[in-house]
Design an enzyme around this catalytic site. Sequence first.
Site, mmCIF file in Angstrom:
data_model
loop_
_atom_site.group_PDB
_atom_site.id
_atom_site.type_symbol
_atom_site.label_atom_id
_atom_site.label_comp_id
_atom_site.label_asym_id
_atom_site.label_seq_id
_atom_site.Cartn_x
_atom_site.Cartn_y
_atom_site.Cartn_z
ATOM 1 N N SER A 129 3.117 -18.245 3.623
ATOM 2 C CA SER A 129 4.200 -18.906 3.512
ATOM 3 C C SER A 129 4.057 -20.430 2.982
ATOM 4 C CB SER A 129 5.266 -18.853 4.641
ATOM 5 O OG SER A 129 6.472 -19.669 4.758
ATOM 6 N N TYR B 99 6.110 -19.224 13.828
ATOM 7 C CA TYR B 99 5.919 -18.755 12.442
ATOM 8 C C TYR B 99 4.934 -19.674 11.718
ATOM 9 C CZ TYR B 99 7.317 -16.676 7.837
ATOM 10 O OH TYR B 99 7.236 -16.384 6.640
ATOM 11 N N LYS C 53 1.146 -18.338 10.226
ATOM 12 C CA LYS C 53 0.788 -18.355 8.841
ATOM 13 C C LYS C 53 -0.241 -19.307 8.644
ATOM 14 C CE LYS C 53 3.845 -15.325 7.153
ATOM 15 N NZ LYS C 53 3.556 -14.090 6.715
#
Length: 241
Positions: free
Chosen positions: A133, A146, A150
């Site tokens: 991402s 998150y 990632k």
Amino acid sequence: MDFTGKHVIVTGAGKGIGRATAVMLARRGAKVVALTRSAADLESLEKEIGCVPIPVDLADAAATRAAALKALPADYLVNCAGTTELEPFLDVSVENFDLLYAVNTRAPMIVAQEYARDRVGKGAKGAIVNVSSVAAFVGIPDHAAYCASKSGLDGLTRVMARELAPKGIRVNGVHPTVTLTPMAVKAWSDPDKAAGMLGRIPVGRFADPDDIAEVILFLLSDEAAMVNGLSMPVDGGYTIA
Ligand code: NDP
């Protein structure tokens, strides 16, 4: 790009980017082995493209390894499944941090290990794409767990690319910006937040799942034979703006 006769494992193939990737691969001749959670998604995908459905909760390490072994042999692997929980940094819970790490970082490692062991054992070439991402490049408020998960996945991609390429397996990452999927509804439905993000994307729109799937297929294909260890933004220029 022609994938006729190729078997491709796609995690998270039930919805969003994973589903678009599975459908695009099938349209280009591949047999997709779909690892995802919801039975209804697997059933509808099987009807749509005739995939091999393997239900699994990728937060469970042992179940993930068993599912990966069941998915073999395969020519290529796309680690696409991912999840998110929005929390300001001060409120990040250990439970959510561990969940995101398990699904977004640990599960790709486990599935890739089993896929690569099988390929290397057979002396066969291959390719892996890990779906990361733009959140691995920038700090997005409320996305601490998150972003960390990632960024961890990117570290894995780089080491895998160095260790596995000499054995014939290329490993690359793709880094989408906001992409119009069920996850984006969860993360970006606040209009002010979405407008701020959109304003920083020079091409002037969010991505469609097919925008990401096209890049994934390219990185899997022999056309990308010299591409290894890349972290490729698919973000309309967000990260350079
Ligand atoms: P969606 O939420 O739309 O789809 C995710 C898929 O992964 C679903 O099929 C879901 O199954 C599956 N999945 C999630 N958790 C698990 C689990 N524990 N076990 C098994 N399967 C699971 O996400 P996107 O398509 O938007 O995202 C795909 C990837 O792209 C993710 O890695 C995401 O982080 C990344 N990404 C997405 C962006 C976006 O804006 N959409 C931007 C940047 C990166 P189920 O619904 O059954 O849980």
